[in-house]
Design a protein around this motif. Sequence first.
Motif, mmCIF file in Angstrom:
data_model
loop_
_atom_site.group_PDB
_atom_site.id
_atom_site.type_symbol
_atom_site.label_atom_id
_atom_site.label_comp_id
_atom_site.label_asym_id
_atom_site.label_seq_id
_atom_site.Cartn_x
_atom_site.Cartn_y
_atom_site.Cartn_z
ATOM 1 N N LEU A 22 66.064 43.094 49.829
ATOM 2 C CA LEU A 22 67.723 41.580 50.646
ATOM 3 C C LEU A 22 66.355 40.592 49.664
ATOM 4 O O LEU A 22 65.910 40.435 50.104
ATOM 5 C CB LEU A 22 67.796 42.068 51.584
ATOM 6 C CG LEU A 22 68.635 41.022 52.406
ATOM 7 C CD1 LEU A 22 70.259 40.789 51.617
ATOM 8 C CD2 LEU A 22 68.611 40.122 53.726
ATOM 9 N N LEU A 23 66.836 40.372 47.770
ATOM 10 C CA LEU A 23 66.589 39.272 48.131
ATOM 11 C C LEU A 23 67.366 38.091 47.451
ATOM 12 O O LEU A 23 68.519 37.847 47.010
ATOM 13 C CB LEU A 23 66.836 39.753 46.225
ATOM 14 C CG LEU A 23 65.384 39.072 45.115
ATOM 15 C CD1 LEU A 23 64.069 38.725 45.571
ATOM 16 C CD2 LEU A 23 66.027 39.142 44.205
ATOM 17 N N PRO A 24 66.950 37.076 48.460
ATOM 18 C CA PRO A 24 67.433 35.460 48.679
ATOM 19 C C PRO A 24 67.356 34.714 47.333
ATOM 20 O O PRO A 24 66.029 34.598 47.022
ATOM 21 C CB PRO A 24 67.034 35.074 50.174
ATOM 22 C CG PRO A 24 65.343 35.794 50.202
ATOM 23 C CD PRO A 24 65.695 36.987 49.293
ATOM 24 N N ASN A 25 68.155 34.048 46.383
ATOM 25 C CA ASN A 25 67.888 33.079 45.240
ATOM 26 C C ASN A 25 67.582 31.580 45.507
ATOM 27 O O ASN A 25 68.643 31.447 47.119
ATOM 28 C CB ASN A 25 68.902 33.191 44.966
ATOM 29 C CG ASN A 25 69.340 35.125 44.258
ATOM 30 O OD1 ASN A 25 69.174 35.792 45.030
ATOM 31 N ND2 ASN A 25 68.621 35.075 43.109
ATOM 32 N N ALA A 26 66.471 31.054 45.780
ATOM 33 C CA ALA A 26 65.830 29.814 46.213
ATOM 34 C C ALA A 26 66.044 28.937 45.221
ATOM 35 O O ALA A 26 66.744 29.409 43.996
ATOM 36 C CB ALA A 26 64.713 29.256 46.232
ATOM 37 N N PHE A 40 60.480 36.488 54.407
ATOM 38 C CA PHE A 40 60.938 37.218 53.096
ATOM 39 C C PHE A 40 60.074 37.649 52.000
ATOM 40 O O PHE A 40 58.949 36.174 51.508
ATOM 41 C CB PHE A 40 62.073 36.484 52.100
ATOM 42 C CG PHE A 40 63.422 36.350 52.866
ATOM 43 C CD1 PHE A 40 64.452 38.169 52.843
ATOM 44 C CD2 PHE A 40 63.839 36.448 53.523
ATOM 45 C CE1 PHE A 40 65.476 38.059 52.981
ATOM 46 C CE2 PHE A 40 64.986 36.411 54.278
ATOM 47 C CZ PHE A 40 66.182 37.486 54.158
ATOM 48 N N ARG A 41 59.348 38.936 51.250
ATOM 49 C CA ARG A 41 57.857 38.972 50.625
ATOM 50 C C ARG A 41 58.667 38.411 49.651
ATOM 51 O O ARG A 41 57.737 37.929 48.321
ATOM 52 C CB ARG A 41 57.758 40.646 50.744
ATOM 53 C CG ARG A 41 56.217 40.452 50.354
ATOM 54 C CD ARG A 41 56.158 42.420 50.372
ATOM 55 N NE ARG A 41 54.686 42.717 49.563
ATOM 56 C CZ ARG A 41 54.586 44.030 49.233
ATOM 57 N NH1 ARG A 41 55.008 44.511 49.575
ATOM 58 N NH2 ARG A 41 53.543 43.610 48.399
ATOM 59 N N ALA A 42 59.991 38.629 49.582
ATOM 60 C CA ALA A 42 60.530 38.379 47.481
ATOM 61 C C ALA A 42 61.251 37.543 47.663
ATOM 62 O O ALA A 42 61.917 37.648 48.329
ATOM 63 C CB ALA A 42 60.480 39.482 46.990
ATOM 64 N N ILE A 43 60.960 36.437 46.726
ATOM 65 C CA ILE A 43 62.730 35.332 46.415
ATOM 66 C C ILE A 43 62.916 35.180 44.980
ATOM 67 O O ILE A 43 61.634 35.335 44.101
ATOM 68 C CB ILE A 43 61.278 33.946 46.416
ATOM 69 C CG1 ILE A 43 60.960 33.631 48.305
ATOM 70 C CG2 ILE A 43 62.591 33.324 46.817
ATOM 71 C CD1 ILE A 43 61.839 34.177 49.540
ATOM 72 N N ALA A 44 63.888 35.216 44.576
ATOM 73 C CA ALA A 44 64.376 34.895 43.415
ATOM 74 C C ALA A 44 64.825 33.307 42.901
ATOM 75 O O ALA A 44 65.221 32.992 44.316
ATOM 76 C CB ALA A 44 65.572 36.323 43.215
ATOM 77 N N THR A 45 65.140 33.244 41.673
ATOM 78 C CA THR A 45 65.923 31.428 41.850
ATOM 79 C C THR A 45 66.938 31.929 41.035
ATOM 80 O O THR A 45 67.283 33.667 40.830
ATOM 81 C CB THR A 45 64.818 30.855 40.128
ATOM 82 O OG1 THR A 45 65.473 32.038 39.472
ATOM 83 C CG2 THR A 45 63.519 31.094 40.443
ATOM 84 N N THR A 46 67.962 31.057 41.286
ATOM 85 C CA THR A 46 69.847 31.061 40.950
ATOM 86 C C THR A 46 69.673 30.322 39.388
ATOM 87 O O THR A 46 69.556 28.927 39.995
ATOM 88 C CB THR A 46 70.313 30.831 41.878
ATOM 89 O OG1 THR A 46 71.279 30.608 41.371
ATOM 90 C CG2 THR A 46 69.614 29.823 43.146
ATOM 91 N N PHE A 79 54.410 34.636 47.526
ATOM 92 C CA PHE A 79 55.794 35.830 47.965
ATOM 93 C C PHE A 79 55.878 35.973 46.068
ATOM 94 O O PHE A 79 55.368 35.672 45.566
ATOM 95 C CB PHE A 79 56.690 34.891 48.373
ATOM 96 C CG PHE A 79 56.837 34.201 48.037
ATOM 97 C CD1 PHE A 79 57.463 33.476 46.938
ATOM 98 C CD2 PHE A 79 57.077 32.517 48.552
ATOM 99 C CE1 PHE A 79 58.029 32.536 46.316
ATOM 100 C CE2 PHE A 79 56.850 31.513 48.279
ATOM 101 C CZ PHE A 79 58.108 30.880 46.440
ATOM 102 N N LEU A 80 56.173 37.315 46.348
ATOM 103 C CA LEU A 80 56.963 37.788 44.657
ATOM 104 C C LEU A 80 57.557 37.014 44.350
ATOM 105 O O LEU A 80 58.996 36.615 45.385
ATOM 106 C CB LEU A 80 56.746 39.364 44.967
ATOM 107 C CG LEU A 80 56.076 40.154 45.239
ATOM 108 C CD1 LEU A 80 56.410 40.930 45.893
ATOM 109 C CD2 LEU A 80 54.984 39.493 44.677
ATOM 110 N N LEU A 81 57.957 36.587 43.065
ATOM 111 C CA LEU A 81 59.047 35.876 42.268
ATOM 112 C C LEU A 81 59.426 36.535 41.435
ATOM 113 O O LEU A 81 58.598 36.382 40.140
ATOM 114 C CB LEU A 81 58.270 34.304 42.052
ATOM 115 C CG LEU A 81 59.067 33.721 40.855
ATOM 116 C CD1 LEU A 81 60.521 32.942 42.219
ATOM 117 C CD2 LEU A 81 58.499 32.011 40.663
ATOM 118 N N SER A 82 61.603 36.196 41.325
ATOM 119 C CA SER A 82 61.258 36.734 40.366
ATOM 120 C C SER A 82 62.525 35.927 39.541
ATOM 121 O O SER A 82 63.034 34.488 40.291
ATOM 122 C CB SER A 82 62.213 37.919 40.621
ATOM 123 O OG SER A 82 63.622 38.625 39.615
#
Length: 265
Positions: A22-26, A40-46, A79-82
Amino acid sequence: MSVPRATPNPFSGLHRAGTPLLLPNAWDHASALAMAGQGFRAIATTSLAVAAAAGVPDGASATRDETLRLALVLGSQPFLLSVDAESGFSEDPDEVGEFARQLAAVGVVGINLEDGLGAVDRHAAKIAAVKSAAPSLFVNARTDTYWLGEHDETETLSRLDAYQQAGADGVFVPGLTDAREIAALVERLDKPLNILYSPTGPTVAHLTDLGVSRISLGSFLYRRALGAALDAVDEIRAGRQPGGRTPTYEDVQSLGAGVALARHI
């Protein structure tokens, strides 16, 4: 010239059917750190939020520099960043590959690339260029057949097959909410399937049962944050006390520790 070797990517291991990511987008440092603080261990951007903050349209390849700056700020965080990179900010696969290399160099572990319903071979070439320039980067290849197109299952699978063959590590079909079609795609694909969460679509539990490996929140949280601000203004203007969660000044100040000192207003 030697080709860079891929190193194990812990982000890849989070994409699992049965226990999806489950990947939240910051959209900035504070939002990313706040979400990481929720476990959350991983975060993405939007990309929508990055573009909106810069005053330009999303999907127009206008936020390359802003996206790289955000990656520089967040890539070294615990955290892991996508990174959502729209279509790679270029139609030249080599330029897209170079951008991916720069992301990987600052600690980014994943990249999201959208096809915008453009030429399949061009998008496949971008994916291949990214995997050549930054082999360890997790490439999430997005097709917009449901987001922008006619919900064509055959075209969707054809595009995703091409992107898998080009080296994509996962595939993404935003706008797809039909449970039967999601389950059918899971069965046909070789790579993890990413679905965009929709309040009117399947729940996280249902998507888990369907075999989805990644559930992205996209711009939803950013839009909710804007909506909460507008609701609060309306409540205050009407003489009522706003409801909902409100972090304290100190809470927000602490999110900026180690990056920059906030200026008092």
